[in-house]
Each structure stands twice: as structure tokens, then as C-alpha cells.
Design an enzyme around this catalytic site. Structure first.
Site, mmCIF file in Angstrom:
data_model
loop_
_atom_site.group_PDB
_atom_site.id
_atom_site.type_symbol
_atom_site.label_atom_id
_atom_site.label_comp_id
_atom_site.label_asym_id
_atom_site.label_seq_id
_atom_site.Cartn_x
_atom_site.Cartn_y
_atom_site.Cartn_z
ATOM 1 N N HIS A 156 -39.988 12.358 -19.520
ATOM 2 C CA HIS A 156 -40.997 12.355 -20.586
ATOM 3 C C HIS A 156 -42.348 12.737 -19.996
ATOM 4 C CE1 HIS A 156 -41.456 8.315 -18.912
ATOM 5 N NE2 HIS A 156 -42.550 8.097 -19.618
ATOM 6 N N HIS A 169 -45.460 11.408 -19.725
ATOM 7 C CA HIS A 169 -46.514 10.573 -19.157
ATOM 8 C C HIS A 169 -46.829 10.979 -17.722
ATOM 9 C CE1 HIS A 169 -46.037 7.093 -22.266
ATOM 10 N NE2 HIS A 169 -46.832 8.055 -22.687
ATOM 11 N N ASP A 200 -47.643 9.522 -15.052
ATOM 12 C CA ASP A 200 -47.047 8.825 -13.909
ATOM 13 C C ASP A 200 -45.576 9.183 -13.701
ATOM 14 O OD1 ASP A 200 -46.330 7.421 -16.234
ATOM 15 O OD2 ASP A 200 -46.204 5.508 -15.192
ATOM 16 N N HIS A 201 -45.077 10.147 -14.480
ATOM 17 C CA HIS A 201 -43.725 10.670 -14.287
ATOM 18 C C HIS A 201 -43.711 12.174 -13.983
ATOM 19 C CE1 HIS A 201 -41.440 7.034 -15.554
ATOM 20 N NE2 HIS A 201 -42.623 6.755 -16.094
ATOM 21 N N HIS A 203 -40.396 4.995 -26.711
ATOM 22 C CA HIS A 203 -41.558 4.884 -25.817
ATOM 23 C C HIS A 203 -42.469 6.078 -26.051
ATOM 24 C CE1 HIS A 203 -43.786 3.950 -22.177
ATOM 25 N NE2 HIS A 203 -43.506 5.129 -21.669
ATOM 26 N N ASP A 259 -38.458 5.114 -18.944
ATOM 27 C CA ASP A 259 -39.180 4.056 -19.650
ATOM 28 C C ASP A 259 -38.560 3.738 -21.010
ATOM 29 O OD1 ASP A 259 -40.754 4.285 -17.435
ATOM 30 O OD2 ASP A 259 -42.570 4.866 -18.498
ATOM 31 N N HIS A 286 -39.689 1.913 -13.332
ATOM 32 C CA HIS A 286 -40.777 1.064 -12.840
ATOM 33 C C HIS A 286 -40.244 -0.234 -12.240
ATOM 34 C CE1 HIS A 286 -44.265 3.224 -14.540
ATOM 35 N NE2 HIS A 286 -43.433 3.571 -15.508
#
Length: 255
Positions: free
Chosen positions: A56, A58, A60-61, A114, A133, A171
Site C-alpha cells: 500500500h 503509506h 513507511d512502506h 486500512h 497493515d 509492524h
């Protein structure tokens, strides 16, 4: 032969995952929070990266995707529905599509909730599912874009996978997720046992992911929302499954 799996800690509490097919010498990474730890893991094993799989959008990915592609020449796979906010894709995917990492076939599952367009990758021969996530260790992601009904439908797809499947989530939130789960099911023996294992792992600095789907089904309150005992615990014995999930997610947001 099964895929070799490497769990790579990134940033503060993210994970990336390497999978390697030794027969055909192909290696993929699932999500790229940052580049350096992934390059180090590849170098340590003498593997060449061939594929980058994105779950996805975001940051942080995906923050390291472009640098990792430039360093390795790997092709990038991600969701067609998310393509407008992902790094440029070599291959756009939708639910039901498949991709090959050497001799292993991965199946794409839409797990929106999410985010809209979040996908998971299931490799049935290897018994691996990369859920980022969506389904997380003892939890699930916040609903930033989707509805509770959408997320419940997504989690229900993942819950139907073989129980021995390893759930590779994005995470290190397991300890805090378990604290919330205890608020709902303080007497759950499987949860009590898992809490002890997680505490020992964190004391030793070891990741608590991946976990097995069977473990999630026994301890994760978001997967257990359909159970009468969970509905009773939240004071909604007559709720639909999706309504019970929505209430559990709301409580977790405030926890």
C-alpha cells in the site's frame, strides 16, 4: 522447495521481508520502508533482488522503493487501484491476479480498509501471507480510508487461509495489541501463553512476526469478532459480525 524468508527490521518499528527461491535464484522484497537494511540483508546472503512487491501507499512502506530499484534493477509490483500514489509500477495488480517468484506463485488479495487499494500477497506453496497493515500480529490496521464493513470483509478473506499460514505483517505492534486483547478476553489461555512468548521475544530483541494464522484466530480480537463470547464481552450479543468488529476497532482507537 519452500521459499527462504528473512524478516528485516526497518525504521522504528516497521518490517520488510525477503523471500528467495534458491532453485531459480530469484529474490523479492515485500515493502521498502528504507533501503539500507534491505541491501545489507541481500549482500549478507549473496542474493540479487529481482522483484519489489508493494502492499500500500503509506510512506513507511514505500519510501525506499525508488532507491532500491535504482540499486538493483528489480521490477516493481503494486495495486492498480493504488498506482496513482505509488512509485511507478512495472506490473499493476488486482485481486485474483498472480505473480511468480521463481517457481513459487503468489496470489493477490484485496484487503482494503486500512487504505483503499491495500493488497496482500499469499504464497500457498510456501505457506506465507504478506498482510502489511491489514491483518497484523494480534491486531489490525487503523481504518484511515475504508469502512469497518470493508475491513471486516478483508480480514475474513485472510481468516479463510490455511491455519498454518505464516502471517507476515508490517509492524512491531504485538505487545501493545496484546494488552488491548487482554482488556476484552483476560481469561483466554491462548492469549496468556502468547503474551509470555511475546514478552520474552522483545526482551531478547527478537521480532514477534511472523505469526501463524492459527495463533491469530485464537488470540486476535479483530479476527474473533464473530464469536458469541467476544460479542458478549463488548456488550453487543446481538450485533452482526461487522458491527462487533466496528466496536472493537473503535475501542482500540481509544485504548
Amino acid at each position: 522447495m519452500p521459499l527462504d524468508l528473512v524478516t528485516i527490521p526497518c525504521l522504528k518499528d516497521n518490517y520488510a521481508f525477503l523471500i528467495h527461491d534458491a532453485v531459480e535464484n530469484r529474490t523479492a522484497v515485500i515493502d521498502v520502508p528504507e533501503t539500507a537494511p534491505i541491501l545489507a540483508a541481500l549482500s549478507q546472503r549473496g542474493w540479487s533482488l529481482t522483484d519489489i512487491l508493494i502492499t500500500h501507499h503509506h510512506d513507511d512502506h514505500i519510501a525506499g522503493v525508488n532507491d532500491l530499484r535504482a540499486a538493483t534493477g528489480a521490477r516493481v509490483w503494486g495495486a492498480q487501484a493504488d498506482a496513482h500514489r505509488l512509485p511507478p509500477l512495472d506490473h499493476a495488480l488486482a485481486e485474483g491476479d498472480t505473480l511468480s517468484i521463481g517457481s513459487q506463485t503468489g496470489h493477490v488479495i484485496d484487503v482494503s480498509g486500512h487504505t483503499i487499494g491495500h493488497i496482500a500477497f499469499h504464497f500457498p506453496q510456501a505457506g506465507l501471507a504478506f498482510t502489511a497493515d491489514s491483518l497484523m500480529a494480534a491486531g489490525c490496521g487503523r481504518l484511515f480510508e475504508g469502512s469497518p464493513a470493508m475491513m471486516w470483509a478483508s480480514l475474513s478473506k485472510l481468516a479463510a487461509l490455511p491455519p498454518q499460514t505464516l502471517i507476515c505483517s508490517g509492524h512491531e505492534y504485538t505487545a501493545s495489541n496484546i494488552r488491548f486483547a487482554f482488556a476484552l478476553e483476560p481469561g483466554n489461555p491462548a492469549l496468556i501463553s502468547r503474551a509470555s512468548k511475546v514478552a520474552l521475544a522483545r526482551e531478547d530483541g527478537r521480532p514477534t512476526v511472523p505469526s501463524t494464522l492459527s495463533e491469530e484466530l485464537a488470540t486476535n480480537p479483530f479476527l474473533r469478532a464473530a464469536l458469541p463470547e467476544l460479542k458478549a464481552a463488548i456488550g453487543l450479543p446481538d450485533a452482526t459480525d461487522a458491527e462487533a468488529f466496528a466496536e472493537i476497532r473503535k475501542r482500540k482507537d481509544r485504548f
